[in-house]
Design a protein around this motif. Structure first.
Motif, short mmCIF file in Angstrom:
data_model
loop_
_atom_site.label_atom_id
_atom_site.label_comp_id
_atom_site.label_asym_id
_atom_site.label_seq_id
_atom_site.Cartn_x
_atom_site.Cartn_y
_atom_site.Cartn_z
N UNK A 197 0.83 -1.21 0.00
CA UNK A 197 0.00 0.00 0.00
C UNK A 197 0.87 1.26 0.00
N UNK A 198 1.93 1.26 0.79
CA UNK A 198 2.80 2.43 0.84
C UNK A 198 3.48 2.67 -0.51
N UNK A 199 3.97 1.60 -1.13
CA UNK A 199 4.64 1.74 -2.42
C UNK A 199 3.67 2.21 -3.50
N UNK A 200 2.47 1.61 -3.52
CA UNK A 200 1.48 2.01 -4.51
C UNK A 200 1.05 3.46 -4.31
N UNK A 201 0.86 3.85 -3.06
CA UNK A 201 0.47 5.23 -2.78
C UNK A 201 1.57 6.20 -3.18
N UNK A 202 2.81 5.86 -2.86
CA UNK A 202 3.93 6.74 -3.20
C UNK A 202 4.10 6.87 -4.72
N UNK A 203 3.95 5.75 -5.42
CA UNK A 203 4.11 5.77 -6.88
C UNK A 203 2.94 6.49 -7.55
N UNK A 249 -9.82 7.57 -6.70
CA UNK A 249 -10.55 6.31 -6.64
C UNK A 249 -9.63 5.09 -6.62
N UNK A 250 -8.62 4.96 -7.52
CA UNK A 250 -7.82 3.72 -7.52
C UNK A 250 -7.08 3.46 -6.22
N UNK A 251 -6.43 4.49 -5.65
CA UNK A 251 -5.67 4.24 -4.43
C UNK A 251 -6.61 4.01 -3.25
N UNK A 252 -7.82 4.57 -3.30
CA UNK A 252 -8.82 4.29 -2.27
C UNK A 252 -9.25 2.83 -2.32
N UNK A 253 -9.39 2.27 -3.52
CA UNK A 253 -9.75 0.86 -3.66
C UNK A 253 -8.64 -0.04 -3.14
N UNK A 254 -7.38 0.35 -3.39
CA UNK A 254 -6.25 -0.43 -2.87
C UNK A 254 -6.30 -0.48 -1.35
N UNK A 255 -6.53 0.66 -0.72
CA UNK A 255 -6.62 0.68 0.73
C UNK A 255 -7.84 -0.07 1.23
N UNK A 256 -8.95 0.02 0.51
CA UNK A 256 -10.19 -0.62 0.95
C UNK A 256 -10.04 -2.13 1.07
N UNK A 257 -9.35 -2.74 0.10
CA UNK A 257 -9.21 -4.19 0.10
C UNK A 257 -8.04 -4.68 0.95
N UNK A 258 -7.11 -3.79 1.30
CA UNK A 258 -5.94 -4.21 2.07
C UNK A 258 -5.91 -3.57 3.46
N UNK A 259 -7.01 -2.97 3.90
CA UNK A 259 -6.97 -2.20 5.14
C UNK A 259 -6.72 -3.07 6.36
N UNK A 260 -7.27 -4.29 6.40
CA UNK A 260 -7.08 -5.13 7.58
C UNK A 260 -5.63 -5.54 7.74
N UNK A 261 -5.04 -6.02 6.66
CA UNK A 261 -3.63 -6.39 6.72
C UNK A 261 -2.75 -5.16 6.96
N UNK A 262 -3.17 -4.02 6.42
CA UNK A 262 -2.39 -2.80 6.61
C UNK A 262 -2.37 -2.40 8.08
N UNK A 263 -3.52 -2.41 8.73
CA UNK A 263 -3.58 -2.06 10.15
C UNK A 263 -2.78 -3.06 10.99
N UNK A 264 -2.89 -4.35 10.63
CA UNK A 264 -2.14 -5.37 11.37
C UNK A 264 -0.64 -5.16 11.23
#
Length: 272
Positions: A197-203, A249-264
């Motif tokens: 998520x961090x790499x995708x957001x930064x890119x 929208x695209x980066x929001x979708x990335x976070x939406x589907x990976x939010x649980x693993x991201x928080x963990x």
């Protein structure tokens, strides 16, 4: 005993939520209105119509190509990071070699070097390699700049893995590669999700590197394209905000589907 409700805390939390959501609501409302309706109602007016002409105009002017280029850069950067960072972090965490520890310290120096400092020599390097004005010429430095921090994040996640699990795998005769594939990667999925998520957001949000290393519209990305749209839609606020919504929208979708693993991964639970 029942806990007493924190009325003041709840009030301030709702107030802060309103402060955050108000710009988003204004942006969404404006992007689905015509320019005349937005001008008459003002930025804080109630929605009175729902049109998609602003988004259609953005795609007609080539913004879809800009989004595709940004997606390719984000996907390519994530792929490079996923190939290099997990084994690198595993070697740093498990190796007792002085060479590895010294190399890790030198790697962390990259955290203190912003892209603005090296953008001129980076431009000459990319140009000498024949990669100027190409998507690959943006992908490689974008991935390189996130490797130090993503390695540090993944090292923290892998250090949370209980040492007894490594000993159990060793007693079973597992090689380092099998331990890495069968145990470390599944247990470090929270940290890996954080890195992705961090790499995708930064890119996706990158502006300086695409601006310096590209020039043709065929390889222009969304963040640079927004500057061009700002010139064309200087008085058409709904048209400009529609392009902004498309970039969110695209980066929001990335976070939406990976939010649980991201928080963990951020809280250190992913490695336990």
């Amino acid at each position: 005993m029942r806990a007493r409700p924190n009325v003041f805390g709840g009030f301030f939390a709702l107030a802060w939520l309103a402060v955050i959501l108000l710009p988003v609501a204004v942006m969404l409302r404006a992007s689905f209105e015509s320019q005349s309706t937005y001008s008459s109602g003002g930025p804080l007016g109630l929605p009175s119509e729902f049109v998609v002409d602003n988004f259609a105009a953005a795609f007609d002017l080539g913004f879809g190509r800009f989004l595709l280029n940004a997606g390719i850069i984000a996907a390519g950067s994530v792929a490079i990071v996923l190939v290099l960072v997990p084994p690198l972090a595993f070697a740093i965490v498990r190796s007792r070699s002085r060479i590895v520890r010294t190399g890790f310290r030198f790697l962390l120096i990259g955290l203190a070097i912003p892209a603005q400092v090296v953008v001129i020599p980076l431009y000459f390097l990319i140009d000498s390699l024949g990669l100027y004005d190409t998507l690959l010429g943006v992908i490689l430095p974008t991935a390189a700049f996130v490797i130090p921090l993503t390695t540090l994040i993944l090292c923290g996640s892998m250090r949370e893995i209980n040492g007894e699990l490594y000993e159990a795998m060793s007693l079973d005769g597992a090689s380092s590669f099998r331990t890495y594939v069968s145990m470390v990667l599944p247990l470090a999925k929270g940290g890996i999700a954080t890195v992705v998520v961090y790499t995708a957001l930064n890119a996706w949000n990158g502006f300086l590197l695409p601006l310096i290393l590209t020039r043709s519209p065929e390889v222009m990305v969304a963040t640079v394209g927004l500057g061009q749209f700002r010139q064309q839609f200087s008085v058409n606020i709904p048209g400009l905000l529609a392009a902004v919504v498309l970039t969110i929208i695209p980066i929001f979708l990335v976070y939406l589907f990976a939010r649980r693993s991201l928080v963990a991964g951020l809280t250190g639970v992913g490695g336990k």
